[in-house]
Design a protein around this motif. Structure first.
Motif, mmCIF file in Angstrom:
data_model
loop_
_atom_site.group_PDB
_atom_site.id
_atom_site.type_symbol
_atom_site.label_atom_id
_atom_site.label_comp_id
_atom_site.label_asym_id
_atom_site.label_seq_id
_atom_site.Cartn_x
_atom_site.Cartn_y
_atom_site.Cartn_z
ATOM 1 N N SER A 183 0.814 -1.224 0.000
ATOM 2 C CA SER A 183 0.000 0.000 0.000
ATOM 3 C C SER A 183 0.844 1.270 0.000
ATOM 4 O O SER A 183 0.332 2.358 0.246
ATOM 5 C CB SER A 183 -0.923 0.017 1.221
ATOM 6 O OG SER A 183 -0.167 -0.066 2.420
ATOM 7 N N LYS A 200 -4.611 7.933 0.162
ATOM 8 C CA LYS A 200 -4.367 7.331 1.483
ATOM 9 C C LYS A 200 -3.039 7.782 2.085
ATOM 10 O O LYS A 200 -2.829 7.641 3.292
ATOM 11 C CB LYS A 200 -4.361 5.801 1.371
ATOM 12 C CG LYS A 200 -5.718 5.189 1.081
ATOM 13 C CD LYS A 200 -5.668 3.682 1.242
ATOM 14 C CE LYS A 200 -4.687 3.051 0.266
ATOM 15 N NZ LYS A 200 -4.625 1.573 0.410
ATOM 16 N N GLN A 227 -4.562 6.639 -7.857
ATOM 17 C CA GLN A 227 -5.260 7.714 -7.157
ATOM 18 C C GLN A 227 -5.590 7.331 -5.727
ATOM 19 O O GLN A 227 -5.416 8.119 -4.790
ATOM 20 C CB GLN A 227 -6.550 8.077 -7.904
ATOM 21 C CG GLN A 227 -6.367 9.055 -9.039
ATOM 22 C CD GLN A 227 -7.702 9.499 -9.626
ATOM 23 O OE1 GLN A 227 -8.463 8.676 -10.137
ATOM 24 N NE2 GLN A 227 -7.980 10.785 -9.541
ATOM 25 N N TRP A 228 -6.076 6.115 -5.547
ATOM 26 C CA TRP A 228 -6.452 5.648 -4.212
ATOM 27 C C TRP A 228 -5.230 5.589 -3.302
ATOM 28 O O TRP A 228 -5.287 5.973 -2.130
ATOM 29 C CB TRP A 228 -7.119 4.282 -4.317
ATOM 30 C CG TRP A 228 -7.484 3.672 -2.994
ATOM 31 C CD1 TRP A 228 -7.032 2.507 -2.467
ATOM 32 C CD2 TRP A 228 -8.409 4.206 -2.024
ATOM 33 N NE1 TRP A 228 -7.595 2.274 -1.241
ATOM 34 C CE2 TRP A 228 -8.439 3.310 -0.938
ATOM 35 C CE3 TRP A 228 -9.181 5.356 -1.974
ATOM 36 C CZ2 TRP A 228 -9.231 3.515 0.186
ATOM 37 C CZ3 TRP A 228 -9.982 5.576 -0.841
ATOM 38 C CH2 TRP A 228 -10.000 4.661 0.205
ATOM 39 N N THR A 229 -4.119 5.132 -3.834
ATOM 40 C CA THR A 229 -2.883 5.052 -3.052
ATOM 41 C C THR A 229 -2.410 6.445 -2.649
ATOM 42 O O THR A 229 -1.973 6.662 -1.510
ATOM 43 C CB THR A 229 -1.777 4.341 -3.868
ATOM 44 O OG1 THR A 229 -2.251 3.052 -4.276
ATOM 45 C CG2 THR A 229 -0.520 4.164 -3.036
ATOM 46 N N CYS A 260 -6.958 4.420 -11.226
ATOM 47 C CA CYS A 260 -7.770 4.404 -10.001
ATOM 48 C C CYS A 260 -6.956 3.883 -8.826
ATOM 49 O O CYS A 260 -7.037 4.411 -7.708
ATOM 50 C CB CYS A 260 -9.017 3.555 -10.210
ATOM 51 S SG CYS A 260 -10.296 4.342 -11.207
ATOM 52 N N GLN A 261 -6.188 2.820 -9.059
ATOM 53 C CA GLN A 261 -5.328 2.272 -8.009
ATOM 54 C C GLN A 261 -4.291 3.304 -7.573
ATOM 55 O O GLN A 261 -4.019 3.472 -6.377
ATOM 56 C CB GLN A 261 -4.626 1.009 -8.517
ATOM 57 C CG GLN A 261 -3.803 0.274 -7.472
ATOM 58 C CD GLN A 261 -4.665 -0.315 -6.372
ATOM 59 O OE1 GLN A 261 -5.654 -0.986 -6.638
ATOM 60 N NE2 GLN A 261 -4.298 -0.048 -5.130
#
Length: 312
Positions: free
Chosen positions: A62, A99, A94-96, A91-92
């Protein structure tokens, strides 16, 4: 697994393993970038996947350090026409980033640049302009507004304006990109020239030319400057001096990249003269020879290259 006689040896072995993996991360990342700038999207995928796997081993599943690899895979997918897959990688990424509390300006810049490319592929130019503007902002925060690492954002934004027939805006941005690269290469050449005057190796040979760039950055420079040159050539009747400027910048780049051996120099000199002699009367001789050098370099790297075609 290796056998260690002590805890100290075990820690030392793990540190060496991590150093090797970090080296492989950078190596695979650079190779994938180089392939992308050369338009070899299929070849970039394995290197990008290896970079992602090594990043996971070193930083965890992560970590924000995974984002650059996701972006490489997204760009490769776009180049292969796999828009849905590109969106998944983005998307992966952006999400990382969302967070993370330690995401750098440089990473934000790369994320927005790739989002801009995604929306360009989807022909949503308003959204693409928004993300490329953010790319330029974050790159400017990280490196400065006149840095070569910021120039990619200007270049892609110029491509949007050019496609929308907003030629004045596109021209302004293409000029800025050309000036950024010209300034970098000229400054590097001056530093290199001074170093050659002051330093000679033990064999009495002067140091070879180089660009100060890694292979991916060299490929990016060739792609950007060649694209701008093609566009300038198509409009050279209105502003020939702009065509000459980007052409001379390309010549400077190729000169710094060129092996300084006598054989290579002779080969390019012959190609230059052949190209120059084929041009119509009215060109400045120095500019004809400059164009010949670039033409020879481009034909060497791509035997099917046609100097009169538009953007690659």
């Amino acid at each position: 697994m290796p056998f260690y006689n002590s805890e100290e040896e075990r820690k030392h072995g793990l540190q060496q393993l991590q150093q090797r993996q970090k080296h492989l991360i950078e190596f695979c990342y650079t190779v994938a970038q180089k392939y992308l700038f050369e338009g070899k999207h299929e070849d970039a995928v394995p290197a990008a996947l290896h970079s992602l796997r090594f990043r996971m081993n070193v930083h965890g599943l992560s970590s924000v350090e995974l984002v650059p690899a996701y972006l490489l895979l997204a760009e490769a997918s776009l180049g292969l026409g796999r828009i849905v897959q590109a969106e998944e990688y983005l998307c992966q990424a952006q999400w990382t980033v969302l967070k993370s509390t330690e995401c750098s300006y440089a990473t934000h810049s790369l994320l927005h640049r790739n989002l801009g490319l995604l929306y360009m592929a989807k022909e949503n130019y308003e959204e693409a302009r928004y993300h490329l503007a953010n790319d330029i902002y974050f790159a400017s925060c990280a490196f400065g507004t006149e840095d070569i690492r910021t120039s990619g954002g200007y270049f892609h934004l110029a491509n949007i304006f050019y496609g929308l027939k907003k030629l004045d805006r596109a021209d302004t941005l293409y000029t800025k990109v050309s000036e950024i690269w010209n300034k970098y290469l000229n400054n590097h050449y001056q530093v290199l020239s001074q170093a050659r005057i002051q330093q000679i190796d033990l064999l009495g040979k002067r140091f070879e030319t180089d660009t100060g760039l890694d292979e991916a950055q060299e490929a990016e420079a060739i792609r950007i400057l060649t694209s701008i040159w093609n566009i300038r050539e198509s409009t050279s009747d209105t502003a020939p001096q702009k065509t000459i400027f980007v052409l001379k910048t390309l010549v400077m780049l190729y000169h710094l990249m060129m092996n300084s051996s006598k054989q290579t120099f002779t080969k390019h000199l012959l190609c230059t003269r052949a190209w120059s002699s084929s041009q119509p009367v009215g060109y400045n001789r120095g500019d004809r020879e400059a164009q010949g050098t670039v033409g020879a370099q481009r034909r060497d790297s791509n035997p099917t290259w046609d100097g009169h075609k538009n953007m690659p």
